[in-house]
Scaffold this active site. Sequence first.
Site, PDB file in Angstrom:
ATOM      1  N   HIS A   1       0.837  -1.204   0.000  1.00  0.00           N
ATOM      2  CA  HIS A   1       0.000   0.000   0.000  1.00  0.00           C
ATOM      3  C   HIS A   1       0.872   1.254   0.000  1.00  0.00           C
ATOM      4  CE1 HIS A   1      -3.603   2.419   1.406  1.00  0.00           C
ATOM      5  NE2 HIS A   1      -2.609   3.199   1.783  1.00  0.00           N
ATOM      6  N   GLU A   2       1.870   1.271   0.886  1.00  0.00           N
ATOM      7  CA  GLU A   2       2.711   2.473   1.013  1.00  0.00           C
ATOM      8  C   GLU A   2       3.604   2.675  -0.209  1.00  0.00           C
ATOM      9  OE1 GLU A   2       0.714   3.286   4.338  1.00  0.00           O
ATOM     10  OE2 GLU A   2       1.904   4.542   3.010  1.00  0.00           O
TER      11      GLU A   2
ATOM     12  N   HIS B   1       1.783   4.214  -3.049  1.00  0.00           N
ATOM     13  CA  HIS B   1       1.649   5.677  -2.976  1.00  0.00           C
ATOM     14  C   HIS B   1       2.809   6.340  -3.711  1.00  0.00           C
ATOM     15  CE1 HIS B   1      -1.890   6.361  -0.611  1.00  0.00           C
ATOM     16  NE2 HIS B   1      -1.452   5.725   0.452  1.00  0.00           N
TER      17      HIS B   1
ATOM     18  N   TYR C   1      -4.190  14.354  -3.081  1.00  0.00           N
ATOM     19  CA  TYR C   1      -4.586  13.551  -1.922  1.00  0.00           C
ATOM     20  C   TYR C   1      -5.730  14.196  -1.136  1.00  0.00           C
ATOM     21  CZ  TYR C   1      -3.800   9.964   1.647  1.00  0.00           C
ATOM     22  OH  TYR C   1      -3.927   8.889   2.508  1.00  0.00           O
TER      23      TYR C   1
ATOM     24  N   GLU D   1      -5.855   6.542  -2.468  1.00  0.00           N
ATOM     25  CA  GLU D   1      -5.948   5.499  -1.441  1.00  0.00           C
ATOM     26  C   GLU D   1      -6.383   4.152  -2.022  1.00  0.00           C
ATOM     27  OE1 GLU D   1      -5.470   4.698   1.846  1.00  0.00           O
ATOM     28  OE2 GLU D   1      -4.042   6.319   1.496  1.00  0.00           O
TER      29      GLU D   1
ATOM     30  N   ASP E   1     -10.077  13.877   7.352  1.00  0.00           N
ATOM     31  CA  ASP E   1      -9.224  12.905   6.642  1.00  0.00           C
ATOM     32  C   ASP E   1      -9.078  13.277   5.162  1.00  0.00           C
ATOM     33  OD1 ASP E   1      -7.638  10.594   6.285  1.00  0.00           O
ATOM     34  OD2 ASP E   1      -9.386   9.383   5.750  1.00  0.00           O
TER      35      ASP E   1
ATOM     36  N   HIS F   1      -9.706   7.815   3.200  1.00  0.00           N
ATOM     37  CA  HIS F   1      -9.605   6.407   3.618  1.00  0.00           C
ATOM     38  C   HIS F   1     -10.978   5.761   3.758  1.00  0.00           C
ATOM     39  CE1 HIS F   1      -5.653   7.961   5.099  1.00  0.00           C
ATOM     40  NE2 HIS F   1      -5.244   6.794   4.633  1.00  0.00           N
TER      41      HIS F   1
HETATM   42  C1  LIG Z   1      -7.837   6.476   9.118  1.00  0.00           C
HETATM   43  C2  LIG Z   1      -6.548   6.043   8.489  1.00  0.00           C
HETATM   44  C3  LIG Z   1      -6.281   4.855   7.821  1.00  0.00           C
HETATM   45  C4  LIG Z   1      -4.951   4.951   7.413  1.00  0.00           C
HETATM   46  C5  LIG Z   1      -4.197   3.971   6.617  1.00  0.00           C
HETATM   47  O1  LIG Z   1      -4.756   3.252   5.837  1.00  0.00           O
HETATM   48  N1  LIG Z   1      -2.862   3.970   6.808  1.00  0.00           N
HETATM   49  C6  LIG Z   1      -2.047   3.122   5.984  1.00  0.00           C
HETATM   50  C7  LIG Z   1      -1.753   1.831   6.669  1.00  0.00           C
HETATM   51  F1  LIG Z   1      -1.092   1.084   5.811  1.00  0.00           F
HETATM   52  F2  LIG Z   1      -0.996   2.077   7.743  1.00  0.00           F
HETATM   53  F3  LIG Z   1      -2.867   1.210   7.045  1.00  0.00           F
HETATM   54  N2  LIG Z   1      -4.427   6.122   7.846  1.00  0.00           N
HETATM   55  O2  LIG Z   1      -5.397   6.812   8.481  1.00  0.00           O
HETATM   56 ZN   LIG Z   2      -2.618   5.179   2.046  1.00  0.00          ZN
END
Ligand SMILES: Cc1cc(C(=O)NCC(F)(F)F)no1
Ligand SMILES: [Zn+2]
Length: 307
Positions: free
Chosen positions: A148-149, A152, A163, A172, A227, A232
Amino acid sequence: NKIEHVVGTGTGVLGDTKSINTTLRNGLYYLEDQTKYMYTQKGSTIKTNDFRNGTGTQTLMSDSDNVWNTTSQRAGVDAHYYAGKVYDYYYNTLGRNSYDGLGRTIISGVHYSTNYNNAFWNGTQMTYGDGDGTTFRPLSGALDVVAHELTHAVTDYSADLVYSYQSGALNESWSDAMASVIDSNDWLIGEDVYTPNTAGDALRSMSDPNAYGDPDHMSEYVNTSSDNGGVHTNSGIPNKAFYNFATAIGSRDVAGKVWYRALTSYMTSSTNFSGARSATLQACAALYGSNSSYYTALQNAWTAVGI
Ligand SMILES: Cc1cc(C(=O)NCC(F)(F)F)no1
Ligand SMILES: [Zn+2]
């Protein structure tokens, strides 16, 4: 002084043992992986650092015997190992050489801050908290979180979706979608590190966003400024479209290729949900033809979520 690639053994966040690619330099072993194409191409590596529960200085993780089995090393072992897996998927399956497409070095940092219940890409590197032990365990312990990261970063170097609001929810969602292809044995996000004392739950569900309070249809879109405009939360709507498509055609890999082609060839920073439908259909037509069964399934997948 010789700098050589060696293979170490590590214990991950969940207590599992795995082989990791490390570097021996001046008698010390480091979490630096020189085995990828980007290394032969331009000397780029995958590096994993330790914030030592601060938020400023981070140092490349080292070990004396290349057996990475202390409790404090577990988060680094997984951040390093899973970053390599995500690099391999993007390179081998999608033909993308690192997040910028040009073989840029991948940097991760673990033990960020204290009791930090999140992980993030800061524009330059991935960063992982340890969690507080109730909401999260160390977040690099989940392949889908790492995917996921790093996605990005791919997004930032391609469509660069703003974003916030609908483009932010797509930002997301594309991270969740690619994560669900790379960590392909369920439709959950974060299940391996979320609430260690509660079995079977997750941060989000692609198959049933409502299970965690997220919308799965445009009629449930949440209008909020929180958010960054609910990025998210409203991601649940395109997430469900991805799930619909992948399950209808019976292939996460094909769905991932369509989503990746849309992100890199047809989406821009201001693409909204309707634009995402169009971009994925253009990508599907380019890859498989507009008369393919995939194309029809994709039309239906978006229609089913009200887009
Ligand atoms: C509310 C909220 C959800 C997230 C999220 O998805 N973070 C990425 C993860 F990979 F750490 F999950 N951040 O704030
Ligand atoms: Zn994310």
